[in-house]
Design a protein around this motif. Sequence first.
Motif, PDB file in Angstrom:
ATOM      1  N   GLU A 144      -4.851  -5.347  -2.317  1.00  0.00           N
ATOM      2  CA  GLU A 144      -5.592  -6.434  -1.682  1.00  0.00           C
ATOM      3  C   GLU A 144      -6.113  -7.432  -2.713  1.00  0.00           C
ATOM      4  O   GLU A 144      -6.299  -8.610  -2.415  1.00  0.00           O
ATOM      5  CB  GLU A 144      -6.747  -5.853  -0.844  1.00  0.00           C
TER       6      GLU A 144
ATOM      7  N   THR B 214       0.839  -1.208   0.000  1.00  0.00           N
ATOM      8  CA  THR B 214       0.000   0.000   0.000  1.00  0.00           C
ATOM      9  C   THR B 214       0.871   1.255   0.000  1.00  0.00           C
ATOM     10  O   THR B 214       0.619   2.202  -0.762  1.00  0.00           O
ATOM     11  CB  THR B 214      -0.961  -0.020   1.197  1.00  0.00           C
TER      12      THR B 214
ATOM     13  N   ARG C 286      -6.406   3.652   6.080  1.00  0.00           N
ATOM     14  CA  ARG C 286      -5.256   2.803   6.389  1.00  0.00           C
ATOM     15  C   ARG C 286      -5.555   1.830   7.534  1.00  0.00           C
ATOM     16  O   ARG C 286      -6.156   2.205   8.537  1.00  0.00           O
ATOM     17  CB  ARG C 286      -4.025   3.661   6.736  1.00  0.00           C
TER      18      ARG C 286
HETATM   19  N1  ASP Z   1      -3.292  -2.464   3.045  1.00  0.00           N
HETATM   20  C1  ASP Z   1      -3.990  -1.429   3.769  1.00  0.00           C
HETATM   21  C2  ASP Z   1      -3.010  -0.573   4.563  1.00  0.00           C
HETATM   22  O1  ASP Z   1      -1.820  -0.875   4.568  1.00  0.00           O
HETATM   23  C3  ASP Z   1      -5.081  -1.977   4.647  1.00  0.00           C
HETATM   24  C4  ASP Z   1      -4.598  -2.885   5.764  1.00  0.00           C
HETATM   25  O2  ASP Z   1      -3.450  -3.281   5.813  1.00  0.00           O
HETATM   26  O3  ASP Z   1      -5.444  -3.223   6.616  1.00  0.00           O
HETATM   27  O4  ASP Z   1      -3.410   0.381   5.149  1.00  0.00           O
END
Ligand code: ASP
Length: 241
Positions: free
Chosen positions: A75, A48, A151
């Motif tokens: 995701e 992300t 996030r």
């Molecule tokens: N991949 C997203 C983030 O890093 C959501 C998560 O990890 O829950 O914010």
Amino acid sequence: MNSLIVQKYGGSSLADAERIKSAARRIARSREDGNQVVAVVSAMGDTTDDLISQAHTVTDNPDPRELALLLSTGEIVSCTLVTMALRALGYNAIGLSGGQAGIRTSTDYTRARIVDIDPSRILAELREDRIVVVAGFQGATEDSEVTTLGRGASDTTAVALAAALEARICEIYTDVDGIFTADPRVVPEARVLESLTYEEMLELASYGAKMHPRSIELGAMYNIPILVTSSFKDVPGTLIH
Ligand code: ASP
Ligand code: MG
């Protein structure tokens, strides 16, 4: 007793092919124990952050609509790979994006809130005896616009799905052994809590697994027990109830 469980795997638990295969084996083990399993996955490792950096290589001001669509792909990658790994182990599994899984959200693209969950697609897949793997952190609006939930919000996807599906428990698999009494790097006597209430979890400046606060609120609202435990070791973890 209801045999449906929701499991969530965080980014560090899916950081490479070995960890993805290991998560798939853990999901399969729950299936072998006689459970119906819905697995919610985060993006692999730092994906992300990397996607956000990529957006900033082309503009200082990424448009929220395209940014949400871009971030949702992280995701999608882990969801499809976990599903493929499960099939390689001989299990019937299907991967769904948040929108496909029936997660309806508000329209603020990168800070959307879940407004409704239509569980019919997941329930139909479970009736076909499939393990369902859902891309966390995302949903879709009424107009099929792809949104992200902020996030760390895969936790919230997992607990919200557990509530909508009336799951017995929501298990959060992470890279620490549970919720600690204090920061173990500072306080050597710090230990993993066996259990705590939703209220205590919300109040506690918790060390160990950092949970998305909205997921705890939803757990409290719908009375979903949440087990926070290690994806790397067989430890009892911390039960939030
Ligand atoms: N991949 C997203 C983030 O890093 C959501 C998560 O990890 O829950 O914010
Ligand atoms: Mg992440």
